[in-house]
Motif scaffolding. Structure first.
Motif, PDB file in Angstrom:
ATOM      1  N   GLU A 142      -2.125 -46.015 -38.121  1.00 36.14           N
ATOM      2  CA  GLU A 142      -2.055 -44.878 -36.843  1.00 36.14           C
ATOM      3  C   GLU A 142      -2.295 -43.397 -37.309  1.00 36.14           C
ATOM      4  O   GLU A 142      -2.858 -42.822 -36.861  1.00 36.14           O
ATOM      5  CB  GLU A 142      -0.598 -44.830 -36.474  1.00 36.14           C
ATOM      6  CG  GLU A 142      -0.557 -44.944 -34.892  1.00 36.14           C
ATOM      7  CD  GLU A 142       0.889 -45.182 -34.405  1.00 36.14           C
ATOM      8  OE1 GLU A 142       1.691 -44.267 -34.396  1.00 36.14           O
ATOM      9  OE2 GLU A 142       1.180 -46.408 -34.233  1.00 36.14           O
ATOM     10  N   SER A 154      -8.285 -47.035 -38.830  1.00 37.51           N
ATOM     11  CA  SER A 154      -8.161 -48.406 -39.348  1.00 37.51           C
ATOM     12  C   SER A 154      -9.126 -48.643 -40.624  1.00 37.51           C
ATOM     13  O   SER A 154      -9.216 -49.663 -41.195  1.00 37.51           O
ATOM     14  CB  SER A 154      -8.427 -49.356 -38.135  1.00 37.51           C
ATOM     15  OG  SER A 154      -9.662 -49.086 -37.793  1.00 37.51           O
ATOM     16  N   ASP A 164       1.294 -50.424 -40.282  1.00 36.64           N
ATOM     17  CA  ASP A 164       0.842 -50.133 -39.006  1.00 36.64           C
ATOM     18  C   ASP A 164       0.779 -48.450 -38.720  1.00 36.64           C
ATOM     19  O   ASP A 164      -0.222 -48.121 -38.228  1.00 36.64           O
ATOM     20  CB  ASP A 164       1.540 -50.689 -37.918  1.00 36.64           C
ATOM     21  CG  ASP A 164       3.057 -50.830 -38.127  1.00 36.64           C
ATOM     22  OD1 ASP A 164       3.490 -50.445 -39.347  1.00 36.64           O
ATOM     23  OD2 ASP A 164       3.693 -51.640 -37.233  1.00 36.64           O
TER      24      ASP A 164
END
Ligand code: GLU
Length: 379
Positions: free
Chosen positions: A350, A354, A346
């Protein structure tokens, strides 16, 4: 015998002479039947990728270019106009079966340069994952005279090996390879099976081309060399009659070129042997263990990056003792790799958005050092 039964992922190349009649019109009824065959293969959970010729042949008609031999500029213009009609024809034909199509136009740099290659491969895999069928052709309207395939036989072989198809089907106006050109020699014998492409097999191919396509049997045998060396079998079959793929599942005559080695072996050899290592990734003990069980290498397991590399370059994977345990194709360039090591997925998203593909080295692009042949089944 069902000639297509053994295969899970098929690349099917359709020649211009099948799709376009002598007057330059689309053979719509034939295409509708072919689309039904493709839908049937898809319903059996087989991946299908189409390489379709026909842009120049259709574009000629649309632009009123009637000369026998077009100039380079004219064929590029014809390809430009014809490609729209070609895509539309495919979208409509497969759309009737609820199948969405995606267009990909390829030039040799895409199949030959690793970064483009990896991107194209991912796009094709993503389309397949979403249930769509990629429709591929050469980007004829911008390809330069020197840097182009020029024939979709070899192009389709490169595409098939790029996406690790287990079979390439060339639908053509002949039902396979003969000992001599059958139109000229009444004693020509059909060859049902080729185990190895020897110089004498190459000699049998001769040079005859059909009325629309660029390639003759020569480019088909060239395609066979590309495909079989990379572990992809190839079938040459006659496509002129309706339902040519269904016919192949029902025993229609064809020539099968056997794959020279398994795809896993071919890929492993390619990664281990032919590419220079541009950097190293040192991993922690947990990641080293995970790699041995066939997992991808994630950023969180990497402790150190050395070297300068692009996405798609070959990197060595080192264990905490500095011993090389694997080799693979980098999922990030070295700058991004340095940024994301030790980070959870994740946090990687960030940092890099993506659009990035997550793994530092995807398992499909990873070969364990010292692994027995085929024990690390890839793809
Ligand atoms: N790419 C060309 C076209 O779509 C065909 C090349 C070939 O016939 O092999 O018109």
């Amino acid at each position: 015998m069902n000639a297509l039964a053994p295969y899970k992922r098929l690349t099917i190349k359709i020649g211009s002479a099948l799709l376009v009649d002598k007057a330059g019109g689309l053979r719509a009824a034939w295409l509708a039947d072919l689309a039904a065959d493709i839908a049937a293969l898809k319903a059996e959970k087989r991946d299908v990728v189409i390489v379709s010729s026909g842009a120049i042949a259709l574009g000629r008609g649309l632009l009123g270019l009637s000369a026998v031999a077009l100039t380079l500029e004219q064929s590029q213009a014809a390809a430009s106009a014809g490609q729209i009609a070609l895509s539309q024809a495919w979208a409509e034909a497969l759309g009737r079966h609820g199948i969405v199509t995606g267009q990909i136009l390829i030039t040799p740099n895409i199949t030959e340069e690793r970064r483009y290659y990896l991107n194209a491969r991912t796009t094709i895999a993503t389309l397949l994952g979403l249930g769509a069928i990629p429709i591929i052709n050469e980007n004829d309207s911008v390809a330069t005279a020197e840097i182009r395939y020029g024939d979709n036989d070899r192009l389709s072989a490169r595409v098939a090996t790029m996406i690790e198809a287990d079979c390439l089907v060339l639908l053509s106006d002949v039902d396979g390879l003969y000992t001599a050109p059958p139109a000229k020699d009444p004693d020509a014998e059909h060859l049902p099976e080729i185990k190895v492409i020897t110089p004498s097999i190459e000699a049998m191919a001769g040079g005859a081309a059909s009325h629309l396509s660029r390639g003759g049997m020569t480019t088909k045998v060239e395609a066979g060399k590309i495909a079989t060396q990379a572990g992809t079998a190839m079938i040459i079959a006659k496509g002129t009659e309706n339902h040519p793929l269904k016919a192949l599942t029902e025993g229609a005559r064809h020539t099968l070129f056997h794959a020279a080695q398994s795809r896993a072996q071919a890929r492993k050899r390619w990664i281990m042997g032919t590419l220079a290592v541009s950097g190293t990734l040192t991993v922690d003990a947990g990641a080293a263990r995970a790699l041995l069980t066939g997992k991808s290498l994630l950023p969180i397991g990497v402790t150190k990056v050395t070297g300068a590399f692009e996405r798609g370059d070959t990197v060595a994977v080192l264990n905490p003792d500095g011993m090389e345990i694997a080799r693979g194709l980098a999922g990030f360039d070295s700058d991004d790799a340095r940024l994301v090591i030790g980070k959870r997925s994740d946090a990687v998203i960030e940092l890099l958005g993506s659009g990035n593909r997550g793994a530092m080295v995807h398992r499909d692009n990873l070969v364990l050092v010292g692994a027995k042949e085929d024990s690390n089944e890839l793809g």
